[in-house]
Design a protein around this motif. Structure first.
Motif, PDB file in Angstrom:
ATOM      1  N   SER A   1      89.179  15.143  52.110  1.00  0.00           N
ATOM      2  CA  SER A   1      87.721  14.784  51.022  1.00  0.00           C
ATOM      3  C   SER A   1      87.654  15.390  49.749  1.00  0.00           C
ATOM      4  CB  SER A   1      86.358  14.910  52.024  1.00  0.00           C
ATOM      5  OG  SER A   1      86.450  16.279  52.297  1.00  0.00           O
ATOM      6  N   ASP A   2      86.621  14.814  49.202  1.00  0.00           N
ATOM      7  CA  ASP A   2      86.146  15.722  47.975  1.00  0.00           C
ATOM      8  C   ASP A   2      84.912  16.579  48.597  1.00  0.00           C
ATOM      9  OD1 ASP A   2      87.111  14.843  46.142  1.00  0.00           O
ATOM     10  OD2 ASP A   2      86.234  13.051  45.282  1.00  0.00           O
TER      11      ASP A   2
ATOM     12  N   THR B   1      82.783  19.856  48.634  1.00  0.00           N
ATOM     13  CA  THR B   1      81.780  20.726  47.438  1.00  0.00           C
ATOM     14  C   THR B   1      81.656  21.823  48.187  1.00  0.00           C
ATOM     15  OG1 THR B   1      82.240  18.860  46.486  1.00  0.00           O
ATOM     16  CG2 THR B   1      80.557  21.264  46.096  1.00  0.00           C
TER      17      THR B   1
ATOM     18  N   ARG C   1      82.484   5.255  49.312  1.00  0.00           N
ATOM     19  CA  ARG C   1      82.889   6.532  49.756  1.00  0.00           C
ATOM     20  C   ARG C   1      81.493   6.477  51.237  1.00  0.00           C
ATOM     21  NH1 ARG C   1      85.003  11.121  46.495  1.00  0.00           N
ATOM     22  NH2 ARG C   1      86.330  10.637  44.946  1.00  0.00           N
TER      23      ARG C   1
ATOM     24  N   THR D   1      80.075   9.777  52.749  1.00  0.00           N
ATOM     25  CA  THR D   1      78.955  10.679  51.364  1.00  0.00           C
ATOM     26  C   THR D   1      78.486  11.664  53.098  1.00  0.00           C
ATOM     27  OG1 THR D   1      77.381  10.483  50.630  1.00  0.00           O
ATOM     28  CG2 THR D   1      79.248  10.483  49.669  1.00  0.00           C
TER      29      THR D   1
END
Length: 101
Positions: free
Chosen positions: A58-59, A61, A27, A29
């Motif tokens: 995407s993830d 957060t 990934r 990030t």
């Protein structure tokens, strides 16, 4: 047709123009620090809209004053593709407007 995974060289080359982004496993990030929780929440909503526009998610957060993204392409076997770099470029384009560092 699913996107093609990028080579390690192509990923490294693509990340050169994306400060703060890095490859972690399969990934790319990035964690942004923002001036407040409200600014971080606003950026999260903005990124969610971009992801919907690109139909690539995407993830994402939300922390107290941080926003973290981790992205790869599920339709390419969980590898990094050009779609991931395109999403990262779009996020970078709006991050400063939210006060992100």
């Amino acid at each position: 047709m699913p996107p093609e995974p990028l080579s390690a060289h192509d990923i490294e080359t693509g990340l050169r123009d994306l400060p703060g982004w890095r490859l972690e496993g399969d990934r790319i990030t990035r964690t942004y620090r923002l001036p407040s929780h409200f600014a971080a929440a606003a950026m999260t909503v903005h990124v969610a809209r971009i992801q919907d526009e690109l139909d690539h998610h995407s993830d994402l957060t939300l922390g107290y004053d941080t926003v973290r993204l981790a992205v790869n392409s599920h339709d390419a076997g969980g590898k990094v593709t050009g779609k991931d770099l395109a999403l990262a470029r779009r996020v970078e384009a709006v991050a400063a407007g939210h006060g992100a560092q």
